[in-house]
Design an enzyme around this catalytic site. Structure first.
Site, PDB file in Angstrom:
ATOM      1  N   HIS A  30      88.957  46.748  33.357  1.00  0.00           N
ATOM      2  CA  HIS A  30      89.076  45.225  33.041  1.00  0.00           C
ATOM      3  C   HIS A  30      89.839  44.788  32.572  1.00  0.00           C
ATOM      4  O   HIS A  30      89.657  43.315  32.719  1.00  0.00           O
ATOM      5  CB  HIS A  30      88.587  45.840  31.457  1.00  0.00           C
ATOM      6  CG  HIS A  30      87.384  47.092  31.276  1.00  0.00           C
ATOM      7  ND1 HIS A  30      86.811  47.594  30.257  1.00  0.00           N
ATOM      8  CD2 HIS A  30      86.016  45.792  31.404  1.00  0.00           C
ATOM      9  CE1 HIS A  30      85.675  47.608  30.428  1.00  0.00           C
ATOM     10  NE2 HIS A  30      85.194  47.088  31.284  1.00  0.00           N
ATOM     11  N   LYS A  54      73.069  52.731  22.044  1.00  0.00           N
ATOM     12  CA  LYS A  54      72.752  53.119  20.112  1.00  0.00           C
ATOM     13  C   LYS A  54      74.284  53.729  19.680  1.00  0.00           C
ATOM     14  O   LYS A  54      74.211  53.277  18.202  1.00  0.00           O
ATOM     15  CB  LYS A  54      71.586  53.560  19.762  1.00  0.00           C
ATOM     16  CG  LYS A  54      70.205  53.000  20.180  1.00  0.00           C
ATOM     17  CD  LYS A  54      69.137  53.359  18.963  1.00  0.00           C
ATOM     18  CE  LYS A  54      67.796  52.750  19.836  1.00  0.00           C
ATOM     19  NZ  LYS A  54      66.878  53.779  20.668  1.00  0.00           N
ATOM     20  N   ARG A 103      82.211  46.052  40.676  1.00  0.00           N
ATOM     21  CA  ARG A 103      82.837  47.310  40.935  1.00  0.00           C
ATOM     22  C   ARG A 103      81.853  47.710  42.705  1.00  0.00           C
ATOM     23  O   ARG A 103      82.844  47.210  43.524  1.00  0.00           O
ATOM     24  CB  ARG A 103      82.487  48.913  40.044  1.00  0.00           C
ATOM     25  CG  ARG A 103      83.854  48.417  39.105  1.00  0.00           C
ATOM     26  CD  ARG A 103      82.941  50.164  37.865  1.00  0.00           C
ATOM     27  NE  ARG A 103      81.713  48.978  37.185  1.00  0.00           N
ATOM     28  CZ  ARG A 103      82.284  49.419  36.074  1.00  0.00           C
ATOM     29  NH1 ARG A 103      82.186  50.594  35.616  1.00  0.00           N
ATOM     30  NH2 ARG A 103      81.103  48.779  35.311  1.00  0.00           N
ATOM     31  N   SER A 141      84.463  52.640  31.212  1.00  0.00           N
ATOM     32  CA  SER A 141      84.415  53.242  29.631  1.00  0.00           C
ATOM     33  C   SER A 141      83.593  54.349  29.480  1.00  0.00           C
ATOM     34  O   SER A 141      83.745  54.970  29.000  1.00  0.00           O
ATOM     35  CB  SER A 141      83.757  51.964  28.976  1.00  0.00           C
ATOM     36  OG  SER A 141      83.867  50.572  28.929  1.00  0.00           O
TER      37      SER A 141
HETATM   38  P1  ADP Z   1      81.115  49.362  31.751  1.00  0.00           P
HETATM   39  O1  ADP Z   1      80.175  49.133  32.677  1.00  0.00           O
HETATM   40  O2  ADP Z   1      82.975  50.448  31.765  1.00  0.00           O
HETATM   41  O3  ADP Z   1      80.881  49.876  30.401  1.00  0.00           O
HETATM   42  P2  ADP Z   1      81.697  46.775  30.816  1.00  0.00           P
HETATM   43  O4  ADP Z   1      80.238  46.993  30.508  1.00  0.00           O
HETATM   44  O5  ADP Z   1      82.525  46.273  29.430  1.00  0.00           O
HETATM   45  O6  ADP Z   1      82.523  48.084  31.280  1.00  0.00           O
HETATM   46  O7  ADP Z   1      81.677  45.750  31.226  1.00  0.00           O
HETATM   47  C1  ADP Z   1      82.498  44.765  31.710  1.00  0.00           C
HETATM   48  C2  ADP Z   1      82.942  43.693  32.713  1.00  0.00           C
HETATM   49  O8  ADP Z   1      83.270  44.692  33.388  1.00  0.00           O
HETATM   50  C3  ADP Z   1      81.597  43.785  33.518  1.00  0.00           C
HETATM   51  O9  ADP Z   1      81.547  42.574  34.322  1.00  0.00           O
HETATM   52  C4  ADP Z   1      81.691  45.488  34.642  1.00  0.00           C
HETATM   53  O10 ADP Z   1      81.506  45.800  35.981  1.00  0.00           O
HETATM   54  C5  ADP Z   1      83.798  44.727  34.329  1.00  0.00           C
HETATM   55  N1  ADP Z   1      84.400  46.324  34.906  1.00  0.00           N
HETATM   56  C6  ADP Z   1      83.307  47.688  34.542  1.00  0.00           C
HETATM   57  N2  ADP Z   1      84.597  48.014  35.224  1.00  0.00           N
HETATM   58  C7  ADP Z   1      85.830  47.931  35.970  1.00  0.00           C
HETATM   59  C8  ADP Z   1      86.738  48.253  36.883  1.00  0.00           C
HETATM   60  N3  ADP Z   1      87.473  49.367  36.956  1.00  0.00           N
HETATM   61  N4  ADP Z   1      86.482  47.045  38.215  1.00  0.00           N
HETATM   62  C9  ADP Z   1      86.412  45.552  37.942  1.00  0.00           C
HETATM   63  N5  ADP Z   1      85.176  45.762  37.100  1.00  0.00           N
HETATM   64  C10 ADP Z   1      84.757  45.958  35.609  1.00  0.00           C
END
Ligand code: ADP
Length: 174
Positions: A30, A54, A103, A141
């Protein structure tokens, strides 16, 4: 250079990016997207959205605070949270584009669908994808939550500033 009227109409200002996600917790993947978006846009608003899961590890407010700790170093990045639809958040912020990290191929289908749905809901909202740095394509995450629960080292996966908070949270859940 001549700009045609139709192109003018479709011109989208690149001033503000809104970067939505659940960030439960924020990872180095992120942070990589935030850092790159902050170099492209005048302003980046990281928006913690309601987690579809949840039982999130961190509350929405805690996730906001963890991100704030990490993005403190970027003067043009701010953090907010919302339980509204992303297009409504974007409308409220005004004159912004949605930035998402992509990703691997696995993210593509879901993100493509979301971008098209958002476009249907509000035609003004554009989505831009930044490809994940190859260093972090494996990182999510949920992987962090899982390995953290086994006490594995986290230095390569999440920003240093929040490792203590993750450890504390795991302890408090035991
Ligand atoms: P996660 O899948 O890790 O729970 P989130 O739902 O918080 O992630 O994702 C928020 C945004 O960050 C999305 O656009 C997701 O594709 C992107 N993202 C998550 N992990 C990465 C990563 N390792 N590299 C690049 N973008 C990422």
């Amino acid at each position: 250079m001549r700009v045609y009227a139709a192109e003018k109409e479709r011109h989208v200002s690149m001033k503000t990016a809104v970067y939505p996600g659940s960030f439960d917790p924020i990872t180095l993947g992120h942070l990589n997207i935030i850092r790159r978006a902050a170099a492209i846009f005048d302003k980046v608003v990281v928006c913690v959205m309601v987690n579809a899961e949840k039982n999130p590890m961190f509350t929405r407010q805690e996730r906001v605070e963890l991100i704030r700790k990490v993005v403190d170093r970027f003067p043009n990045v701010s953090v907010m949270s919302s339980d509204k639809l992303l297009v409504d958040v974007a409308e409220e912020i005004g004159d912004c584009v949605v930035v998402k990290g992509l990703r691997a191929i696995s993210d593509f289908e879901k993100e493509f669908q979301m971008a098209l749905i958002n476009k249907k809901l509000n035609a003004k909202v554009e989505t831009l994808f930044l490809t994940s740095s190859e260093k972090y394509t494996f990182l999510s995450s949920s992987v962090v939550r899982e390995i953290a629960s086994y006490g594995a080292p986290l230095e390569e996966f999440v920003p240093r500033e929040i490792i203590g908070d993750i450890r504390k949270k795991i302890e408090s859940r035991r």
